[in-house]
Design an enzyme around this catalytic site. Structure first.
Site, mmCIF file in Angstrom:
data_model
loop_
_atom_site.group_PDB
_atom_site.id
_atom_site.type_symbol
_atom_site.label_atom_id
_atom_site.label_comp_id
_atom_site.label_asym_id
_atom_site.label_seq_id
_atom_site.Cartn_x
_atom_site.Cartn_y
_atom_site.Cartn_z
ATOM 1 N N CYS A 98 -0.227 2.352 6.603
ATOM 2 C CA CYS A 98 0.011 0.976 7.031
ATOM 3 C C CYS A 98 0.309 0.150 5.789
ATOM 4 O O CYS A 98 -0.049 0.529 4.674
ATOM 5 C CB CYS A 98 -1.194 0.429 7.784
ATOM 6 S SG CYS A 98 -2.734 0.392 6.843
ATOM 7 N N HIS A 102 -8.890 3.469 -2.430
ATOM 8 C CA HIS A 102 -7.476 3.186 -2.160
ATOM 9 C C HIS A 102 -6.886 2.369 -3.315
ATOM 10 O O HIS A 102 -6.836 1.141 -3.255
ATOM 11 C CB HIS A 102 -7.404 2.423 -0.826
ATOM 12 C CG HIS A 102 -6.064 1.909 -0.436
ATOM 13 N ND1 HIS A 102 -4.873 2.405 -0.917
ATOM 14 C CD2 HIS A 102 -5.727 0.907 0.431
ATOM 15 C CE1 HIS A 102 -3.859 1.743 -0.372
ATOM 16 N NE2 HIS A 102 -4.358 0.818 0.445
ATOM 17 N N CYS A 107 0.798 -1.230 0.000
ATOM 18 C CA CYS A 107 0.000 0.000 0.000
ATOM 19 C C CYS A 107 0.831 1.281 0.000
ATOM 20 O O CYS A 107 0.313 2.347 -0.335
ATOM 21 C CB CYS A 107 -0.937 0.016 1.204
ATOM 22 S SG CYS A 107 -2.107 -1.353 1.226
#
Length: 404
Positions: A389, A359, A91
């Site tokens: 994260c 996202h 991510c």
């Protein structure tokens, strides 16, 4: 060492990551190319203007495989003498691309870079590349692997966040995102995406649900309860790791978790000489960056220790940061960040986040850094921190400060 500056930041709107999403007809390469072209055009870049394109994308298979970064350069209007490299830190890939570019500049390896990332989640399914930590039993058992949604629920259980708190956070994310679009806060960075005929197909984040309220979220069933409690019983794995917990409270669902979307983003990063050579004025200095490994089972707590690390390494305190962008992978991730540092929500994700807008894995880090820069300028603040994260238990962070 040379200072590294941000000269520009652009992104696509985020489209729904499914077959009826506005961007579904656009490949990862073509979406990347349009964002790269926007950076080139806006800044008048010609020839071998940058040393490299560092491009994050997480699911590196099929059309997102084969060094997508180089393919995107060739598909764009950038000069073919500019190379490209694809990276994957899950991510945080888009943010790590910027951090790598800044490190290269500080080390004297070139004057300018384009860094960012892409993810077409509606075309290349998350997880379709496989992952040893999930599919190799010898690794999964050793690390007490559980899916990310279970990890988010572990955070909620461990740190005492209720379903109502998570839902209220999600409602506020939706409200802030809608207000930001209504106030034209994203127009500086968002570029309209066009089809092959040059016709505009998306100019605004598509995933948002501004009518979201506590009642509508309350009607949703927890998304990860069944895989936790029934099949294949990941709660039992987690409780082996954390025997002090009586049970895992499953509070997350589609409405208080990040949306699956398509998107791309890029930042133009260079030293002072790069600005002089190209007649550009820097907008911010990249003051510090950091990354860290964390507990791989609870997995998503990385923003806390990496923020502690970046502050310690740069001789700063949490009070020195004016604004924060903390990726809203799940509501509990940001709730834990605010709890750990006693940071008021008024300074965190002031224009909403991934719960409202989505996202796109490889692009999000670059998106939130650009959003942070725009908001620092809009609100006349000086210093901001972006953090995410990361799957498998990691965290990444970057601190920027306005210049000029």
């Amino acid at each position: 060492m040379n200072d590294a500056y941000i000269y520009d930041a652009v992104r696509s709107p985020r489209g729904k990551g499914r077959k009826d999403g506005a961007l579904h007809e656009v490949t990862s390469v073509r979406l990347s190319a349009q964002v790269l072209d926007a950076i080139k055009t806006r800044n008048g870049l010609e020839g071998h203007a940058v040393e490299d394109v560092i491009w994050g994308n997480v699911t590196q298979v099929a059309e997102q495989g084969g060094c997508l970064a180089r393919t995107a350069v060739l598909a764009s209007d950038l000069d073919e003498s500019i190379p490209g490299v694809s990276i994957n830190r899950f991510c945080a890939s888009g943010l790590e691309a910027v951090n790598m570019a800044a490190a290269q500049i500080r080390g004297g390896s070139g004057h300018g870079y384009i860094a960012g990332g892409v993810e077409m989640m509606g075309r290349v399914a998350m997880g379709s590349d496989g992952a040893a930590i999930a599919v190799d039993p010898s690794v999964a058992m050793q690390s007490y692997f559980v899916p990310q949604g279970i990890s988010a629920d572990i955070i909620a259980t461990q740190y005492g966040f209720s379903r109502d708190e998570a839902d209220a956070f999600a409602v506020e994310s939706q409200r802030r995102a809608a207000a930001a679009w209504d106030d034209n806060r994203f127009v500086k960075s968002v570029v309209e995406i066009k089809d092959r005929n040059g016709l505009g197909i998306l100019g605004r984040d598509e995933y948002m649900r501004p009518g979201t309220d506590m009642q509508s979220l309350g009607a949703l069933n927890p998304s990860f309860r069944e895989m936790g409690e029934i099949m294949p019983g990941f709660d039992k794995v987690a409780l082996m790791k954390y025997p002090h917990l009586e049970r895992i409270e499953h509070i997350h669902h589609a409405g208080n978790s990040s949306g699956i979307v398509d998107g791309a983003a890029a930042l133009l990063v260079g030293d002072a000489e790069f600005g002089r050579m190209n007649g550009l004025t820097p907008r911010a200095r990249i003051r510090a960056s950091a990354k860290i490994g964390t507990d791989p089972t609870i997995m998503l707590t990385g923003p806390v220790p990496v923020t502690e690390k970046i502050l310690r390494d740069s001789g700063m305190e949490i009070g020195d940061i004016d604004l924060f962008e903390v990726n809203e992978a799940f509501a509990s991730v940001v709730l834990r960040f605010m709890q750990a540092f006693d940071v008021d929500h008024s300074r965190v994700n002031v224009n909403g986040g991934a719960i409202a807008m989505g996202h796109p894995l490889g692009a999000t880090g670059a998106i939130i850094l650009g959003t942070l820069l725009d908001e620092l300028e809009r609100s006349d603040r000086e210093v901001g921190l972006a953090t995410l994260c990361i799957a498998s238990g990691m965290g990444a962070a970057t601190i920027i400060e306005r210049v000029g």
